[in-house]
Write a protein that holds these residues in place. Sequence first.
Motif, mmCIF file in Angstrom:
data_model
loop_
_atom_site.group_PDB
_atom_site.id
_atom_site.type_symbol
_atom_site.label_atom_id
_atom_site.label_comp_id
_atom_site.label_asym_id
_atom_site.label_seq_id
_atom_site.Cartn_x
_atom_site.Cartn_y
_atom_site.Cartn_z
ATOM 1 N N THR A 89 62.766 18.660 56.487
ATOM 2 C CA THR A 89 62.259 20.017 56.598
ATOM 3 C C THR A 89 61.842 20.319 58.027
ATOM 4 O O THR A 89 61.175 19.505 58.668
ATOM 5 N N SER A 120 55.692 25.409 55.691
ATOM 6 C CA SER A 120 55.986 23.989 55.469
ATOM 7 C C SER A 120 56.353 23.710 54.015
ATOM 8 O O SER A 120 57.066 22.738 53.723
ATOM 9 N N LYS A 141 61.284 27.294 51.600
ATOM 10 C CA LYS A 141 62.675 26.884 51.747
ATOM 11 C C LYS A 141 62.938 26.439 53.184
ATOM 12 O O LYS A 141 62.421 27.018 54.131
ATOM 13 N N SER A 142 63.756 25.414 53.331
ATOM 14 C CA SER A 142 64.043 24.868 54.659
ATOM 15 C C SER A 142 65.552 24.804 54.874
ATOM 16 O O SER A 142 66.303 24.609 53.916
ATOM 17 N N PRO A 143 66.000 24.949 56.108
ATOM 18 C CA PRO A 143 65.193 25.237 57.304
ATOM 19 C C PRO A 143 64.766 26.702 57.362
ATOM 20 O O PRO A 143 65.393 27.562 56.755
#
Length: 218
Positions: free
Chosen positions: A2, A143, A146-148
Amino acid sequence: MTHILLVRHGQANSAARDEASYDRLSPLGREQARWLGAHLREGGERFAQAVSGTLNRQVETLEEMSVAEAAPVQDPRLNELEYFTMAQAFEAEHGVPMPIDRPAFLEHLPAMFAAWERGEIEGAPETFAAFEARIADMLAELSQGKSPVVAVTSGGVIGMALRVALRLDIRAFAHLCLSIENTSIHRLQVLPSGLALAQFNACPHLEPRERRTSRTHL
């Protein structure tokens, strides 16, 4: 892994002396944002989540970048501190004049931030503690999302985000803010132990020889 990509907005109206006049991208600022977006796309970077503050220069930068896989959202927690308003209050209360050029600005900002942290600017639009708290809250939320994620914001917000992540003192925080360029990228990795700085003030999209004069701080 992440990660959060913080981006400072493109060049705004650098001749402004108040918040409203400053809050618009210059033609160069739009070009900087398009160059950055092209660089990220060419590198295969796309973002599951894209967010900006609600200020025009932040929203427009994210739009010009065109890297979001989902519809961008706006969050006022990413809005910049009101530098002009606070500088006017600092001058009225302490007799420290607003800077007229970058050398003067380099001395002014650390002095004003130190007074702000000590609670010595009564006319500041928000307290130092409130500014720090909203940025810390935003980082915690990003944090967990959803990532990135790409977040387009401003220099003071990025400086504060790094203060929170790296536990910096006020002098280091101020000096970081002074160095942050328009459309620079700052990458934070989300680790079990907290946020780790993986990239700071990078401008790969402005490194070609023909673009080197397009690097700006204001």
